[in-house]
Design an enzyme around this catalytic site. Structure first.
Site, PDB file in Angstrom:
ATOM      1  N   ARG A 319      -7.357   3.265  -4.201  1.00  0.00           N
ATOM      2  CA  ARG A 319      -8.064   4.272  -5.024  1.00  0.00           C
ATOM      3  C   ARG A 319      -8.563   5.435  -4.188  1.00  0.00           C
ATOM      4  O   ARG A 319      -8.595   6.573  -4.640  1.00  0.00           O
ATOM      5  CB  ARG A 319      -9.204   3.599  -5.793  1.00  0.00           C
ATOM      6  CG  ARG A 319      -8.677   2.738  -6.907  1.00  0.00           C
ATOM      7  CD  ARG A 319      -9.732   2.120  -7.803  1.00  0.00           C
ATOM      8  NE  ARG A 319      -9.079   1.598  -8.999  1.00  0.00           N
ATOM      9  CZ  ARG A 319      -9.663   0.817  -9.886  1.00  0.00           C
ATOM     10  NH1 ARG A 319     -10.934   0.479  -9.742  1.00  0.00           N
ATOM     11  NH2 ARG A 319      -8.996   0.394 -10.950  1.00  0.00           N
ATOM     12  N   TYR A 463      -4.174   7.823 -13.286  1.00  0.00           N
ATOM     13  CA  TYR A 463      -3.606   6.605 -12.679  1.00  0.00           C
ATOM     14  C   TYR A 463      -4.561   5.953 -11.680  1.00  0.00           C
ATOM     15  O   TYR A 463      -5.593   6.492 -11.370  1.00  0.00           O
ATOM     16  CB  TYR A 463      -2.216   6.844 -12.082  1.00  0.00           C
ATOM     17  CG  TYR A 463      -2.016   7.949 -11.067  1.00  0.00           C
ATOM     18  CD1 TYR A 463      -3.044   8.552 -10.389  1.00  0.00           C
ATOM     19  CD2 TYR A 463      -0.716   8.377 -10.782  1.00  0.00           C
ATOM     20  CE1 TYR A 463      -2.806   9.541  -9.460  1.00  0.00           C
ATOM     21  CE2 TYR A 463      -0.468   9.366  -9.849  1.00  0.00           C
ATOM     22  CZ  TYR A 463      -1.520   9.940  -9.187  1.00  0.00           C
ATOM     23  OH  TYR A 463      -1.291  10.920  -8.266  1.00  0.00           O
ATOM     24  N   GLU A 464      -4.191   4.761 -11.258  1.00  0.00           N
ATOM     25  CA  GLU A 464      -5.086   3.929 -10.424  1.00  0.00           C
ATOM     26  C   GLU A 464      -6.444   3.736 -11.097  1.00  0.00           C
ATOM     27  O   GLU A 464      -7.475   3.728 -10.427  1.00  0.00           O
ATOM     28  CB  GLU A 464      -5.291   4.546  -9.040  1.00  0.00           C
ATOM     29  CG  GLU A 464      -4.190   4.297  -8.032  1.00  0.00           C
ATOM     30  CD  GLU A 464      -3.966   2.833  -7.697  1.00  0.00           C
ATOM     31  OE1 GLU A 464      -4.925   2.049  -7.731  1.00  0.00           O
ATOM     32  OE2 GLU A 464      -2.808   2.477  -7.429  1.00  0.00           O
ATOM     33  N   GLY A 465      -6.436   3.583 -12.416  1.00  0.00           N
ATOM     34  CA  GLY A 465      -7.692   3.434 -13.159  1.00  0.00           C
ATOM     35  C   GLY A 465      -8.228   4.791 -13.567  1.00  0.00           C
ATOM     36  O   GLY A 465      -8.581   5.608 -12.718  1.00  0.00           O
ATOM     37  N   GLN A 470     -13.200   3.913 -13.662  1.00  0.00           N
ATOM     38  CA  GLN A 470     -14.012   4.086 -12.452  1.00  0.00           C
ATOM     39  C   GLN A 470     -15.497   4.093 -12.802  1.00  0.00           C
ATOM     40  O   GLN A 470     -16.328   3.529 -12.087  1.00  0.00           O
ATOM     41  CB  GLN A 470     -13.668   5.411 -11.739  1.00  0.00           C
ATOM     42  CG  GLN A 470     -12.195   5.608 -11.414  1.00  0.00           C
ATOM     43  CD  GLN A 470     -11.608   4.526 -10.544  1.00  0.00           C
ATOM     44  OE1 GLN A 470     -12.288   3.983  -9.675  1.00  0.00           O
ATOM     45  NE2 GLN A 470     -10.355   4.189 -10.797  1.00  0.00           N
TER      46      GLN A 470
END
Lengths: 630, 630
Positions: A319, A463-465, A470
């Site tokens: 992240r 993306y990546e959460g 977050q």
């Protein structure tokens, strides 16, 4: 380190340009990077303490110079062309062609040995600190984000194998990935689920020889198919037979594009195929693939049903890597807009003519244009300091002696990670938009590269959460579930610094006024956390409703602290005197940019504070979405 | 009005779809529109008072229904395909082809008589109020903004001719434009200047027959060349020989693409040619042309050297038209995201499972997703109310009896216009981004139309005067230069309303709490204006440095007042009872959305307040941009 000697300088070839325009020509902000590493974060002390005794200031500088050259001369000129050409899928062979010149650029990168920077020496790596790898990634990310995803995703695969692969798997795959001969991907998302991996369906059936046959469809696989390397190593999440439902039944597999024969050579039949490329808003040069697994042969990594846990062990570093995109977008916006605003003439400055010999004054003399430039600049430089500090924590992960030490560092990073990923990618989009705005209507055209920067940056919050994930991660998991442990320890360190500057160094410290302005933001951070936590006791949805404001508040406050430190360092240097003209200009610019942050950006946190504390009922109430136009 | 009887219903043909995806299928928010026109702004009373006695509620409704049908069935399905195909320039003929189906859609529009809605009857128009034209434009704008630019730009040309053309010019050109047989453009920008028209270079040389030969290059000419109509009428800014320098030497000309022969038929040789199409971030279906004038024949409109003044006489209406894009982007973001968030399942709601029979809860049950949806909704509906109120002022421009009456209305609109254009296009981009965000990674794909919405929306803050220009116009020209006259009169009306609700209607009014929350925002608006004005006395740059914050503050506050009124109406209807189930749902949704605005969006104004009052020295200081990486 030997590999680095194979300098890229010799092999750097001018990149081919195919598009009408060049976009923004990137210039690596070496002085800014050194300022943060050497002066703000005391890099020498850090690398000694973290056990990287070889990583001297001179060494860092030479790595930086080489990487700057490659990013500026090779990657940056390929950025606009990559956007224009995108990737092409051959309908018959299912092969993917990357934009012209991209594969050749990768060859140079591979030859330079850059991919193995932070990999252990026994697998062909150079054992250098992760924080140095992050700086390398920043330069690549800013020059050409979409290109950078190919080696970047592979780092995720390497991390997985490093932490969870067997020795045999490391020898077979990690060494190839480290030398860059192969590249890797992470295959998580499926059509019906992204965040909620519990809904995952891809099946893995164990075979007599210990391998598995994997069947299912993965989507959004970045760099899932391409022409950079002879083989691609996919790390795949799937369910074994009789696995428990939900996230507790997920396992991790290695599934190569081409299987290896006994003699190490590759089969010619694909083990899985790319079923399609997505058409996206931006990052056109990065292939986003549908990957079809049909009895594809794979091997288990670690134990069955531990897949999600294994993923989480390097979630922080992954992240943080994504957060770089926000920093890069802000930096590129500033680099693109600054020269334009110095040249484009329009109207006269309100306070009187600045360039009487010309038909108008350059637009940089207009307050609102300066505001936009400073927003990009303050965000880029503030984000850089935030990111480097966190990545230096990551350095201890490589040298941690025990699982407890590892966990301690991981937890400390864990608190900061959602702030970096969530906050910095959001402000990256804003900065990209402000940079574009500096060009007026011209910013909307492809020619200047500013609209590409905004389109590319826009993926960062997804993306990546997503930012929402977050935000929940920060408030729920990283603060409240831990009783605020790592958060309190972080803010405690901030207080210690501010107290030192206010009291011990009161004779010399020149930003006591900024400390007095910043302290209430920390105090309100505590207050807000308590209030939201109390409210969540009677209604858990209050957490989610407040989480975005909470995240953004945290981001602005942490960045405020970083600006304070940067201003302190710069003002101290200026006060000490004996500076070169260039250094004097540099430190003065730093101080004004910090002042701008305190005056015009930090106050935004107050709106987030108000909104976070306002009733969540106007969000969660049942009435809002019930009417439907017939 | 007769023309409207030629119903589009009969001729509406299903549009051809060429792209893989449909994007968002637009549904005209008829109930919302009626709510604002009929209930909030008391349309019946307004149209009577403004002299449009025919414009009854029934009539308005039937116009709206017809336009909704056309927008939904014809324009909306062409939106995604238009983005994908864009416009094509034939390198030889210099003809421009619009996306497939677009020309046919225009034929239907023309046949329906829609273009002449607000044109005077003597030139073939229908003499309907401008505010009704704005609603028409809103539906078009939301369904397919890029398509709507072709008829939209022509309205600018028609306005110019209406106000400043000779009777002969009106008969020759305005009638053709009103019936839609020809379309018009506005040619202002040149490569070296957009905002600063004083730098304009295009030359007009007077000929013996009274016509002019015009030579120069115009850029960013929206709809400058296309295949919708047999001829295109360009309104062109140019300098005559010996014209004074700067903006005082600009004149306005009619330059048709094809000249008319004596018998009214058209020449076959072009009078000016399209030299190129820009490649843009969005609005791909709208041709953005370089127009090359080379001894192109044209005719003066009005007097020489009055061009800039003539442009300004309809600047307000043109900018309000552009502001529609922000409203449209927010509406489309909401319409696109709402159904997706009701269907996409991910995780369980924090407060407990909502849909136990499914693998997860729909994401609309997550607070942060609701926050994003409500942001789009509150912005769209608040913007609609702001825009309609202002457009009703414009209705008086058509019926004004004297230049003084005309000026009075124009001045009142003049204060609100930069707020609409500046604020609403900015929040439009934000809403488009939030709508995209609701889709997670899927929002980044072309398929859903959300990324197109964001790319299209992004032009809104750039053309017709950037946000920076609107901000300076508001604070400098429209408030300070006028001694606050129109601003004070507007805010005075707001106070009157709030006082009435707080005191006279205290027994029944249900949003006294919101009034108490809103009043300080008005008070701080006064305070901020005074402070910035004082500061500007010693340093005029302080105006420009604070202008963006000032604009955004004004926007949030005005929108707050509109939400108050909408909540008042809705709550009154609910209290009165006797509602249909549908109406009850409608009014309840309105109240919650208003509450959301007060809780979570209005507080943003406070950050702008803080930033506007913070030192402008951190913006105007000379240090910030002096260092340059070598």
């Amino acid at each position: 380190m030997a590999l680095l000697a194979r300098s890229l300088r010799a092999s750097a070839q001018p990149a081919l340009v195919f598009a009408r325009s060049m976009g923004v020509q990137y210039k690596a902000p070496i002085r800014d990077i050194q300022f943060v590493v050497d002066e703000v974060l005391n890099g020498d002390r850090h690398y000694q303490k973290a056990g990287f005794t070889d990583v001297s200031s001179d060494f860092r500088h030479s790595v930086l110079e080489e990487m700057a050259k490659f990013s500026e001369e090779v990657l940056s000129p390929l950025n606009a062309a990559g956007d224009e050409h995108g990737c092409k899928l051959d309908a018959k062979t299912k092969d993917v062609t990357t934009p012209p010149g991209w594969k050749e650029a990768y060859e140079q990168y591979k030859e330079g040995g850059w991919q193995s920077l932070s990999v252990a020496e026994e697998y062909g790596g150079q054992n250098l600190p992760l924080s140095l790898g992050l700086i390398k990634s920043e330069l690549i990310a800013t020059a050409n984000w979409a290109w950078g995803m190919y080696p970047g995703l592979s780092i995720g695969a390497m991390n997985t194998l490093t932490l969870h692969g067997s020795e045999e798997q490391k020898q077979q795959y990690l060494t190839k990935l480290a030398e860059g001969t192969w590249l890797g991907t992470m295959c998580l998302t499926e059509p019906q689920c992204g965040t909620d991996l519990g809904q995952m369906k891809t099946k893995a059936v164990k075979q007599a020889d210990g391998s598995y046959k994997i069947t299912g469809t993965k989507i959004f696989i970045s760099c899932g198919e391409h022409d950079f390397t002879e083989n691609i190593v996919h790390i795949v999440l799937a369910r074994t037979e009789n696995a428990p439902p939900g996230t507790k039944g997920i396992s991790l597999f290695i599934v190569p594009k081409y299987l290896q024969k006994e003699d190490g050579s590759l089969e010619t039949k694909k083990n899985l195929v790319c079923g399609g490329l997505e058409k996206k808003m931006g990052i056109h040069g990065s292939s986003t693939c549908v990957m079809n697994f049909e009895d594809s042969k794979g091997w288990l990594i670690g134990e069955e049903n531990k897949g999600l846990f294994q993923m989480f062990t390097f979630m922080n570093t992954a992240r943080i890597g994504t957060a770089l995109q926000g920093l890069g977008a802000a930096e590129l916006a500033y680099q693109g807009a600054l020269p334009y605003t110095k040249e484009r003439m329009s109207m006269r400055a309100l306070s009187g003519t600045r360039e009487p010999e010309k038909a108008g004054d350059a637009i940089i003399h207009h307050g609102d244009v300066r505001r936009m430039l400073l927003t990009c600049k303050a965000f880029a430089e503030g984000a850089r300091s935030m990111m480097y500090e966190t990545s230096m924590l990551a350095d201890y992960m490589l040298t941690a002696k025990t699982p407890e030490e590892h966990k301690k560092v991981d937890d400390e990073m864990g608190f900061l990670t959602p702030i970096l990923k969530g906050f910095i990618t959001e402000i990256g989009v804003e900065a990209a938009s402000q940079g574009l705005q500096c060009f007026g209507g011209h910013g909307y055209l492809q020619d200047w590269g500013m609209e590409q920067n905004m389109r590319d940056a826009r993926i960062g919050t997804l993306y990546e959460g997503t930012t929402g994930i977050q935000a929940l991660d920060l408030l729920g998991r990283k603060i409240l579930l831990q009783g605020g442990k790592n958060w309190l320890s972080y803010t405690g360190e901030c207080f210690k610094y501010m107290k030192k500057q206010l009291w011990d160094n009161r004779q010399t410290s020149q930003h006591k006024r900024e400390i007095v302005r910043l302290l209430p933001y920390f105090a309100k951070w505590y207050y807000m956390t308590g209030r939201v936590a109390l409210r969540a006791r009677s209604d858990a949805d209050a957490l989610s409703a407040a989480s975005n404001d909470y995240l953004m508040y945290s981001g602005y406050t942490v960045m405020g602290f970083h600006w304070l430190r940067m201003m302190d360092v710069a003002s101290e240097r200026l006060a000490n005197g004996g500076l070169s003209k260039e250094d004097e200009l540099f430190y003065k610019a730093k101080v004004q940019t910090g002042q701008f942050y305190f005056d015009h950006l930090l106050p935004r946190a107050n709106s987030h504070f108000q909104s976070a504390l306002a009733s969540h009922k106007s969000i969660m109430g049942e009435d809002a979405f019930n009417f439907q136009q017939q």
